[in-house]
Design a protein around this motif. Structure first.
Motif, mmCIF file in Angstrom:
data_model
loop_
_atom_site.group_PDB
_atom_site.id
_atom_site.type_symbol
_atom_site.label_atom_id
_atom_site.label_comp_id
_atom_site.label_asym_id
_atom_site.label_seq_id
_atom_site.Cartn_x
_atom_site.Cartn_y
_atom_site.Cartn_z
ATOM 1 N N HIS A 82 -18.814 -15.311 57.059
ATOM 2 C CA HIS A 82 -17.457 -15.294 57.605
ATOM 3 C C HIS A 82 -16.420 -15.425 56.494
ATOM 4 C CE1 HIS A 82 -18.993 -15.891 61.732
ATOM 5 N NE2 HIS A 82 -17.779 -15.574 62.121
ATOM 6 N N ILE A 83 -16.648 -16.360 55.584
ATOM 7 C CA ILE A 83 -15.653 -16.671 54.562
ATOM 8 C C ILE A 83 -15.591 -15.610 53.471
ATOM 9 C CG2 ILE A 83 -15.104 -18.305 52.703
ATOM 10 C CD1 ILE A 83 -16.073 -20.540 54.533
ATOM 11 N N VAL A 84 -16.767 -15.130 53.025
ATOM 12 C CA VAL A 84 -16.823 -14.221 51.885
ATOM 13 C C VAL A 84 -16.603 -12.765 52.290
ATOM 14 C CG1 VAL A 84 -18.315 -13.319 50.054
ATOM 15 C CG2 VAL A 84 -18.329 -15.760 50.576
ATOM 16 N N LEU A 85 -17.223 -12.342 53.372
ATOM 17 C CA LEU A 85 -17.260 -10.916 53.701
ATOM 18 C C LEU A 85 -16.213 -10.485 54.725
ATOM 19 C CD1 LEU A 85 -21.148 -10.500 53.955
ATOM 20 C CD2 LEU A 85 -19.687 -10.178 51.955
ATOM 21 N N LEU A 86 -16.102 -11.233 55.819
ATOM 22 C CA LEU A 86 -15.265 -10.770 56.928
ATOM 23 C C LEU A 86 -13.800 -10.567 56.550
ATOM 24 C CD1 LEU A 86 -15.620 -9.946 59.870
ATOM 25 C CD2 LEU A 86 -15.084 -12.299 60.538
ATOM 26 N N PRO A 87 -13.159 -11.477 55.775
ATOM 27 C CA PRO A 87 -11.745 -11.261 55.451
ATOM 28 C C PRO A 87 -11.481 -9.966 54.685
ATOM 29 C CG PRO A 87 -12.356 -13.532 55.009
ATOM 30 C CD PRO A 87 -13.637 -12.787 55.273
ATOM 31 N N LYS A 88 -12.448 -9.544 53.856
ATOM 32 C CA LYS A 88 -12.233 -8.363 53.022
ATOM 33 C C LYS A 88 -12.630 -7.055 53.697
ATOM 34 C CE LYS A 88 -12.553 -10.794 48.612
ATOM 35 N NZ LYS A 88 -13.197 -10.862 47.276
ATOM 36 N N LEU A 89 -13.500 -7.131 54.697
ATOM 37 C CA LEU A 89 -13.952 -5.882 55.308
ATOM 38 C C LEU A 89 -13.332 -5.606 56.671
ATOM 39 C CD1 LEU A 89 -16.185 -6.332 57.815
ATOM 40 C CD2 LEU A 89 -17.656 -6.988 55.933
ATOM 41 N N LEU A 90 -12.733 -6.627 57.290
ATOM 42 C CA LEU A 90 -12.298 -6.468 58.680
ATOM 43 C C LEU A 90 -11.225 -5.397 58.841
ATOM 44 C CD1 LEU A 90 -12.640 -7.372 61.562
ATOM 45 C CD2 LEU A 90 -11.001 -9.217 61.151
ATOM 46 N N GLU A 91 -10.163 -5.459 58.050
ATOM 47 C CA GLU A 91 -9.085 -4.490 58.217
ATOM 48 C C GLU A 91 -9.510 -3.067 57.842
ATOM 49 O OE1 GLU A 91 -6.018 -4.344 59.629
ATOM 50 O OE2 GLU A 91 -6.830 -6.167 60.505
ATOM 51 N N PRO A 92 -10.205 -2.852 56.713
ATOM 52 C CA PRO A 92 -10.692 -1.496 56.433
ATOM 53 C C PRO A 92 -11.603 -0.966 57.537
ATOM 54 C CG PRO A 92 -10.867 -2.854 54.475
ATOM 55 C CD PRO A 92 -10.499 -3.767 55.597
ATOM 56 N N TYR A 93 -12.429 -1.842 58.073
ATOM 57 C CA TYR A 93 -13.329 -1.413 59.147
ATOM 58 C C TYR A 93 -12.544 -1.062 60.405
ATOM 59 C CZ TYR A 93 -17.110 -1.293 62.501
ATOM 60 O OH TYR A 93 -17.979 -0.882 63.476
ATOM 61 N N GLN A 107 -15.521 -2.156 69.798
ATOM 62 C CA GLN A 107 -15.478 -3.589 70.078
ATOM 63 C C GLN A 107 -16.437 -4.321 69.147
ATOM 64 O OE1 GLN A 107 -16.446 -4.778 74.110
ATOM 65 N NE2 GLN A 107 -16.941 -6.852 73.446
ATOM 66 N N LEU A 108 -15.904 -5.207 68.339
ATOM 67 C CA LEU A 108 -16.720 -6.034 67.458
ATOM 68 C C LEU A 108 -17.076 -7.326 68.176
ATOM 69 C CD1 LEU A 108 -15.205 -5.873 63.860
ATOM 70 C CD2 LEU A 108 -17.529 -5.282 64.542
ATOM 71 N N ASP A 109 -18.357 -7.622 68.241
ATOM 72 C CA ASP A 109 -18.837 -8.868 68.844
ATOM 73 C C ASP A 109 -19.481 -9.672 67.720
ATOM 74 O OD1 ASP A 109 -19.915 -10.886 70.354
ATOM 75 O OD2 ASP A 109 -20.726 -9.586 71.909
ATOM 76 N N VAL A 110 -18.778 -10.664 67.205
ATOM 77 C CA VAL A 110 -19.252 -11.452 66.063
ATOM 78 C C VAL A 110 -19.794 -12.783 66.572
ATOM 79 C CG1 VAL A 110 -18.646 -12.516 63.865
ATOM 80 C CG2 VAL A 110 -17.562 -10.369 64.559
ATOM 81 N N VAL A 111 -21.071 -13.015 66.313
ATOM 82 C CA VAL A 111 -21.750 -14.232 66.755
ATOM 83 C C VAL A 111 -21.940 -15.137 65.544
ATOM 84 C CG1 VAL A 111 -23.767 -15.190 67.906
ATOM 85 C CG2 VAL A 111 -22.969 -12.888 68.511
ATOM 86 N N GLU A 112 -21.349 -16.324 65.569
ATOM 87 C CA GLU A 112 -21.529 -17.257 64.462
ATOM 88 C C GLU A 112 -22.822 -18.030 64.655
ATOM 89 O OE1 GLU A 112 -19.275 -20.928 62.113
ATOM 90 O OE2 GLU A 112 -18.391 -20.062 63.919
ATOM 91 N N GLY A 113 -23.630 -18.081 63.613
ATOM 92 C CA GLY A 113 -24.878 -18.821 63.714
ATOM 93 C C GLY A 113 -25.767 -18.576 62.522
ATOM 94 N N LEU A 114 -26.902 -19.254 62.521
ATOM 95 C CA LEU A 114 -27.901 -19.105 61.475
ATOM 96 C C LEU A 114 -29.124 -18.405 62.043
ATOM 97 C CD1 LEU A 114 -27.469 -22.646 59.924
ATOM 98 C CD2 LEU A 114 -26.727 -20.471 58.922
ATOM 99 N N PHE A 115 -29.964 -17.907 61.166
ATOM 100 C CA PHE A 115 -31.066 -17.043 61.580
ATOM 101 C C PHE A 115 -31.937 -17.628 62.690
ATOM 102 C CE2 PHE A 115 -35.368 -15.414 61.319
ATOM 103 C CZ PHE A 115 -35.162 -14.048 61.385
ATOM 104 N N PRO A 116 -32.368 -18.897 62.607
ATOM 105 C CA PRO A 116 -33.271 -19.399 63.656
ATOM 106 C C PRO A 116 -32.696 -19.271 65.059
ATOM 107 C CG PRO A 116 -33.291 -20.884 61.786
ATOM 108 C CD PRO A 116 -32.182 -19.900 61.530
ATOM 109 N N SER A 117 -31.396 -19.497 65.219
ATOM 110 C CA SER A 117 -30.795 -19.418 66.552
ATOM 111 C C SER A 117 -30.546 -17.984 67.009
ATOM 112 C CB SER A 117 -29.472 -20.199 66.571
ATOM 113 O OG SER A 117 -28.518 -19.601 65.712
ATOM 114 N N LEU A 118 -30.555 -17.033 66.075
ATOM 115 C CA LEU A 118 -30.257 -15.642 66.403
ATOM 116 C C LEU A 118 -31.487 -14.739 66.377
ATOM 117 C CD1 LEU A 118 -26.977 -15.186 64.302
ATOM 118 C CD2 LEU A 118 -27.208 -15.968 66.661
ATOM 119 N N GLN A 119 -32.621 -15.256 65.950
ATOM 120 C CA GLN A 119 -33.812 -14.428 65.741
ATOM 121 C C GLN A 119 -34.225 -13.646 66.974
ATOM 122 O OE1 GLN A 119 -37.151 -16.487 63.989
ATOM 123 N NE2 GLN A 119 -38.637 -15.045 64.819
ATOM 124 N N SER A 120 -34.288 -14.296 68.130
ATOM 125 C CA SER A 120 -34.740 -13.606 69.338
ATOM 126 C C SER A 120 -33.788 -12.482 69.726
ATOM 127 C CB SER A 120 -34.891 -14.601 70.497
ATOM 128 O OG SER A 120 -33.654 -15.234 70.786
#
Length: 301
Positions: free
Chosen positions: A102-113, A121-134
């Motif tokens: 979120h901090i490193v990538l999203l601010p720089k790529l969001l507007e160009p994207y 529609q962008l659906d951004v889910v905040e989390g770490l791999f174990p909670s998102l694996q399934s």
């Protein structure tokens, strides 16, 4: 089987009852009941156990629901891809991002994207791999960017390193220990732990033990970046956090990095996706923008 059958059975599983599923999909409950009955007749086995408060998937039902989710995700992705290949700008992209992403990538790529795909529609889910694996395996999430799990990722997934990372000791501005230069000076402090690993307290203990220090005093476990930041900014608790935390403009006014001389290792930031999952043009462009931002950061050291 029809796509409506899949939608109905997934809705019942997720909503917990036929009535709630009908309300969620804005259809008659009788249509949901008919779909479930038709599926159970075709498969020759019950998919749900009915009870007074709703419906719970049977073991067979759980397997069918998982497959149905996968199918619906692929149908949605196929429809989006056709539209985007034809030159359209609609559809949906679902990405899982850690705090660092979120901090490193999203601010720089969001507007160009957004300029390239203004109506996706962008659906951004905040989390770490174990909670998102399934969700990654089911195709509900197109890909994940963040630290990898401490265990090997499943063979059904691919992992691509974007950049290496480091951590720092973080404290509120004005903290009496904010000018400490070694972990030894922090031995009496109390700490916030994160939930990046299964046993986050072990990270701090192992770090202190490696420098011949007694175990740190753990006071709070944070399950989100917001909890960690608030806990540090409004108390005398310390935390070991990714270096980017203190660089982020929305946070830098409240916390500082404690200049300890010890190197604080951090897991790299990786991109994980399911093997064989063909991303839509819009999803692939988001991933490509993330790679470009990461590469630029790596070159800048």
């Amino acid at each position: 089987m029809k796509l409506s059958h899949f939608r109905h059975v997934v809705a019942v599983s997720e909503q917990g009852s036929l009535r709630a599923a009908a309300r969620h999909l804005n259809v008659e409950q009788s249509a949901i009941s008919r779909s479930i009955r038709e599926l159970e007749n075709e498969l020759g086995t019950p998919l749900f156990e009915r009870h007074g408060r709703g419906a719970i998937p049977t073991k067979v039902g759980e397997s069918f629901v998982n497959r149905a989710i996968h199918i619906l995700n692929e149908v949605r992705r196929a429809s989006d891809e056709v539209e985007q290949v034809r030159g359209g700008y609609t559809g949906k992209v679902v990405v899982g991002l850690s705090t660092v992403a979120h901090i490193v990538l999203l601010p720089k790529l969001l507007e160009p994207y957004r300029r390239r795909y203004p109506d996706v529609q962008l659906d951004v889910v905040e989390g770490l791999f174990p909670s998102l694996q399934s969700s990654i395996l089911a195709g509900s999430i197109d890909f994940y960017i963040g630290p990898p799990p401490e265990y090997s990722i499943p063979p059904e997934m691919s992992q691509e390193k974007l950049f290496d990372n480091t951590r720092q000791v973080v404290a509120r501005k004005g903290h009496p220990l904010s000018q400490a230069t070694s972990l030894a000076e922090l031995s009496e402090a109390k700490w916030v732990t994160t939930s990046i690993t299964a046993k986050p307290e072990e990270e701090l203990r192992e770090l202190f033990a490696a420098h011949g220090l007694p175990p740190p005093k753990l006071a709070l476990r944070a399950h989100s970046a917001l909890t960690l930041i608030v806990s540090v900014a409004y108390s005398d608790l310390l935390a070991m956090a990714p270096s980017q935390i203190v660089e982020f403009p929305l946070i830098s006014h409240a916390v500082v990095a404690v200049p300890v001389v010890e190197v604080l290792p951090a897991p790299p930031i990786v991109l994980v996706q399911r093997f064989g999952l063909h991303l839509t043009p819009a999803a692939e462009l988001f991933a490509d923008f993330a790679r470009r931002v990461a590469l630029q950061r790596y070159r800048q050291g």
